[in-house]
Design an enzyme around this catalytic site. Structure first.
Site: not given
Length: 660
Positions: A65, A178
């Site tokens: 793809h 984080c």
């Protein structure tokens, strides 16, 4: 998937022997159907995508793809090979090949096709029917989701909760990150995984931590029903998750309420809410919500940008600061004035090795402000903002604007780049915009602003702040220590904690006696929460659950290493008792550290850098005092809860669950 494939785009006797031949054969059908304009150009795009990662899936499936400017409409071609073709799947060749083509820039179309197809490919009944089908028109109808004529529908699994069809367990992919990428990132991942197991949900997590990240398999993403982002810095390569429902929130939500996030993901999937991901890597388009999304409040976005810069700055600070501190331990503070080791280095002299460590550390520290500015800009406007961000940070150093100058330079660079990105340009120029035009124009603009307009005022403010820190003594120093201690312990690795830490680290770029005291107070206070929880679980085991007692053993090491996040499991379970207790202890430790005049040149390390601390015994006394205060408070508060409970405690000593 209606109209994506017709009978003309199906080859049930694909004779190709390699994946390139298979792609060319199926692409030829797309050209004949008018869906691809340039065969060779399109095949080059397919090959480029295939070179990034094999597109073979287990079960004999290949899904080459790509997005290409040579594709006119989103489309799909299917081929069935009797001999099998190698697409790099672990279990061998593929006999079912799906060529997916989407126009350039149509991320949502491309990923929606891939997602819908991948979900159906997990159904053995679907792949079995494709292998048995002899009519191209019927095969196309089957791929489009239509029942072929004369074929009875297979039994469907129906959700008792929603009454809708379910092809299997609900699948979620998640990303956690984080600012430092050390504790919160992995704790959120573990919390989400545990909640998913309890809900019978299949969940795969990509942890974007400080050591980098391993990308989720595209097939896993494609097969997912929904996405959860639990992050305090920008999710990297967001476009991979386009075309799916997205729950966008902070990392602490992933730790504290994972079941709610999973339920929200289910709800969004049931309602069909699809997030549109910006092609430049931005967050979900406006209207998709999320704590850290582009549509959040300005304060939330600003925090995200700043934390992005801090997260990339911390490794430079840690490596450079520890090397400098180690050089002082070996050669004394006078080693900072040594000659360059490039001109004078004696293998057998301790002083030469100390000078080498000092100069390496100083070089690493020299990147602190440019990296901070560069990645603040990156958090705002992605890769095109890196160059102007670094340039602005370098100029901040040149004009002596320091850490504050880096913050401002990063924000300016990100803002300028975002403004340029809004300008519509001719399609022929789009390719050179992110690599040439935007970095060039933005660097000129940011350089002008930093040199001529804001650099000197910021430098004056930086000098005033330095003078204030150096002049702190007596009660003023103690008050600052209290404030820093409260900030370090309030959210334990969250925004306030990182602000206090960044303030301390910024002073190490140009160390003064005042800034070294601040660094010592910040690290000491940050060690208190996990140490206090470890001590409390040791002294009063009956007040804690079995899981908390196990976490308490780990908290000894985490606290000693200055990893404040080690106390988060305790705070998440009982916030109204744990957080005030550790804040009180942190305030005591910060105040005592400042009062004792303790100094620290290393930005991290915990007890392992105690030999490098000024007044080391008093420093340990300050930590011990704060830990004792926090331990006493949390034991008293939890004990009051136990005595007020009317229920009988569990036999294993676990406390009765009480809402905080």
């Amino acid at each position: 998937m209606n109209e994506l494939i017709t009978a003309e785009l199906v080859d049930l006797d694909l004779s190709a022997e390699s994946k390139s031949e298979a792609a060319r054969s199926l692409a030829g059908r797309l050209v004949a159907a008018g869906r691809v304009t340039d065969l060779d150009g399109f095949l080059a795009d397919v090959a480029a995508r295939e070179a990034q990662m094999p597109t073979g899936l287990d079960g004999g499936i290949g899904i080459p793809h790509c997005r290409s400017e040579h594709v006119t409409v989103p489309t799909l071609a299917f081929g069935r090979s009797s001999g099998g073709i190698d697409f790099g799947a672990p279990d061998g060749p593929a006999d079912l090949i799906f060529l997916i083509a989407a126009p350039a820039g149509a991320d949502d179309d491309h990923l929606t096709i891939l997602s819908s197809l991948a979900r159906r490919l997990m159904d053995p009944g679907f792949t079995g029917a494709l292998r048995a089908e002899a009519d191209p028109a019927a095969a196309a109808a089957l791929i489009r989701g239509e029942e072929p004529a004369g074929t009875a529908p297979e039994p469907e699994a129906v959700s008792a909760e929603t009454g809708t069809r379910e092809a299997g367990p609900f699948r979620i992919v998640a990303v956690t990150s984080c600012p430092t990428g050390i504790a919160h990132t992995y704790m959120a991942a573990e919390s989400l995984e545990a909640a998913a197991r309890a809900e019978g949900v299949v969940l795969d997590v990509e942890t974007q931590g400080s050591a980098g990240f391993e990308r989720l398999d595209p097939a896993v993403i494609a097969a997912a029903d929904a996405v959860i982002w639990a992050h305090d810095v920008d999710v990297r390569e967001k476009a991979r998750f386009g075309g799916k429902p997205v729950v966008d929130t902070g990392v602490k939500a992933g730790i504290n309420r994972p079941a709610e996030l999973i339920a929200e993901a289910r709800d969004k999937a049931r309602r069909g809410e699809i997030a549109r991901i910006a092609e430049d890597g931005g967050g979900p388009a406006e209207g998709t919500g999320g704590a850290a999304s582009a549509s959040g409040h300005f304060g939330v976005r600003l925090r995200t940008y700043l934390m992005s810069g801090v997260s990339y700055m911390v490794p430079f600070v840690a490596a450079g600061g520890l090397l400098i501190a180690l050089s002082f331990a070996i050669g004394g503070y006078e080693i900072a004035g040594a000659k360059s080791v490039a001109d004078h280095f004696v293998w057998g002299e301790t002083a030469s090795w100390a000078a080498l460590l000092n100069q390496i550390g100083t070089a690493a520290f020299g990147f602190l402000v440019p990296v901070l500015a560069g990645y603040i800009a990156y958090g705002m406007a992605d890769r095109p903002a890196l160059v102007p961000g670094f340039v602005g940070g370098a100029v901040a150093l040149t004009v002596d604007a320091g850490f504050l100058g880096g913050l401002v330079a990063g924000l300016l660079a990100g803002g300028v780049v975002r403004a340029i990105q809004r300008v519509k340009v001719h399609p022929t120029l789009r390719g050179i915009m992110p690599v040439l035009v935007i970095p060039l124009l933005a660097s000129i603009a940011v350089g002008f602003l930093m040199f001529i307009v804001v650099g000197k005022p910021i430098a004056s403010l930086q000098n005033a702040l330095t003078d204030w820190l150096n002049g702190l003594s007596g009660s003023n120093a103690v008050i600052l220590g209290v404030v820093l201690g409260l900030m370090m312990c309030f959210d334990m690795g969250g925004p306030l904690n990182k602000v206090a830490y960044a303030f301390a680290v910024g002073g190490l770029a140009d160390p003064t006696p005042g800034s070294l005291k601040v660094m010592a107070a910040v690290m000491a206070a940050g060690m208190v929460p996990p140490l206090a929880m470890a001590l409390a679980t040791t002294l009063r085991r009956s007040l804690f659950t079995r899981t908390e007692r196990e976490n308490g053993r780990a908290a000894w090491v985490l606290g000693a290493s200055f990893i404040t996040e080690g106390a988060i499991p305790f705070a998440a379970a009982d916030p109204l008792r744990v957080i005030p207790s550790v804040m009180a202890g942190g305030a005591v430790t910060g105040a005592l550290s400042m009062a004792f005049g303790c100094t620290l040149r290393a930005p991290h390390g915990g007890v392992f850098v105690v030999p490098l601390i000024g007044q080391p015994f008093l420093y340990l006394l300050a930590i011990a005092a704060g830990t004792a205060v926090s331990t006493a408070l949390v034991v008293v508060l939890k004990g009051m809860r136990r005595t007020s409970d009317s229920d009988t405690p569990a036999g294993d000593g676990s406390p009765v669950a009480v809402a905080a």
